[in-house]
Design a protein around this motif. Structure first.
Motif, mmCIF file in Angstrom:
data_model
loop_
_atom_site.group_PDB
_atom_site.id
_atom_site.type_symbol
_atom_site.label_atom_id
_atom_site.label_comp_id
_atom_site.label_asym_id
_atom_site.label_seq_id
_atom_site.Cartn_x
_atom_site.Cartn_y
_atom_site.Cartn_z
ATOM 1 N N VAL A 39 -3.857 8.873 -7.880
ATOM 2 C CA VAL A 39 -3.002 8.054 -7.445
ATOM 3 C C VAL A 39 -2.596 8.506 -5.773
ATOM 4 O O VAL A 39 -3.325 10.269 -5.699
ATOM 5 C CB VAL A 39 -1.607 8.181 -7.630
ATOM 6 C CG1 VAL A 39 -0.767 8.078 -6.168
ATOM 7 C CG2 VAL A 39 -1.494 8.124 -9.071
ATOM 8 N N ILE A 46 6.480 2.672 -0.578
ATOM 9 C CA ILE A 46 5.598 1.631 -0.806
ATOM 10 C C ILE A 46 5.304 0.682 1.037
ATOM 11 O O ILE A 46 6.851 0.557 0.747
ATOM 12 C CB ILE A 46 5.013 0.431 -1.397
ATOM 13 C CG1 ILE A 46 5.016 1.517 -2.822
ATOM 14 C CG2 ILE A 46 4.100 -0.593 -2.092
ATOM 15 C CD1 ILE A 46 6.286 1.758 -4.128
ATOM 16 N N VAL A 83 3.108 9.702 -0.687
ATOM 17 C CA VAL A 83 3.603 10.336 -2.036
ATOM 18 C C VAL A 83 3.787 10.918 -3.018
ATOM 19 O O VAL A 83 3.521 12.046 -1.862
ATOM 20 C CB VAL A 83 1.919 9.896 -2.834
ATOM 21 C CG1 VAL A 83 1.437 10.114 -4.324
ATOM 22 C CG2 VAL A 83 1.732 8.297 -2.482
ATOM 23 N N ILE A 115 5.485 5.334 -9.129
ATOM 24 C CA ILE A 115 4.062 4.466 -9.544
ATOM 25 C C ILE A 115 3.998 4.473 -11.219
ATOM 26 O O ILE A 115 4.205 5.999 -11.385
ATOM 27 C CB ILE A 115 3.049 5.132 -8.702
ATOM 28 C CG1 ILE A 115 3.636 5.019 -7.195
ATOM 29 C CG2 ILE A 115 1.584 4.609 -8.906
ATOM 30 C CD1 ILE A 115 3.732 3.420 -6.568
ATOM 31 N N ALA A 167 6.753 7.112 -4.684
ATOM 32 C CA ALA A 167 6.576 6.369 -3.810
ATOM 33 C C ALA A 167 7.293 5.684 -3.147
ATOM 34 O O ALA A 167 8.207 5.459 -3.164
ATOM 35 C CB ALA A 167 4.686 5.488 -3.927
ATOM 36 N N THR A 202 0.720 -1.204 -0.312
ATOM 37 C CA THR A 202 -0.205 -0.047 -0.278
ATOM 38 C C THR A 202 0.846 0.409 -0.339
ATOM 39 O O THR A 202 2.233 1.772 0.559
ATOM 40 C CB THR A 202 -0.442 0.269 1.107
ATOM 41 O OG1 THR A 202 -0.049 -0.082 2.356
ATOM 42 C CG2 THR A 202 -2.352 -0.680 1.496
ATOM 43 N N LEU A 203 0.596 2.200 -0.517
ATOM 44 C CA LEU A 203 1.024 3.433 -0.787
ATOM 45 C C LEU A 203 1.660 3.949 0.804
ATOM 46 O O LEU A 203 0.107 4.357 1.208
ATOM 47 C CB LEU A 203 0.652 3.905 -1.943
ATOM 48 C CG LEU A 203 -0.008 4.074 -3.730
ATOM 49 C CD1 LEU A 203 0.187 5.275 -3.810
ATOM 50 C CD2 LEU A 203 1.758 3.369 -3.388
#
Length: 85
Positions: A54, A33, A14, A44, A31, A10-11
Motif C-alpha cells: 500500500v 482517496i 495512508v 483499503i 486512507a 488514487t491514495l
C-alpha cells in the motif's frame, strides 16, 4: 448539494493502523482517496496492510464486503477500496 463521486481514485493519505477498538482485526489500512477531485475516507481492503503493498498514489476502486449479520440475520454491507491490479 449532491455530487457524483467516482468509484476509482488514487491514495492521497495512508495510515497502517496497529491499534484500534477491541474486536477490530489488526492491522488495517485507513486512507483518504482522491476520487476525481472529491476526497473519500475509507479502509483499503483485499490486500496485505504493509508499506510494500500500500503506497501513496496507488490506484484503487470501490469494493464492498460483509460486516456480518445482525440479530435478524440481515447482512450488513460495508464499503472500502481495493487496489486495481
Amino acid at each position: 448539494k449532491k455530487v457524483d463521486v467516482a468509484t476509482e481514485g488514487t491514495l492521497q493519505t495512508v495510515s497502517i493502523m496497529h491499534m484500534a477498538a477491541p474486536g477490530l482485526p489488526l492491522p488495517f489500512v485507513s486512507a483518504i482517496i482522491n476520487c476525481g477531485g472529491t476526497s473519500v475516507r475509507a479502509n483499503i481492503i483485499n490486500c496485505d496492510p504493509t508499506p510494500e503493498v500500500v503506497s501513496l498514489g496507488m490506484k484503487v476502486r470501490l469494493a464492498t464486503y460483509s460486516l456480518g449479520n445482525d440479530d435478524n440475520e440481515s447482512e450488513a454491507i460495508g464499503f472500502g477500496f481495493e487496489p486495481i491490479k
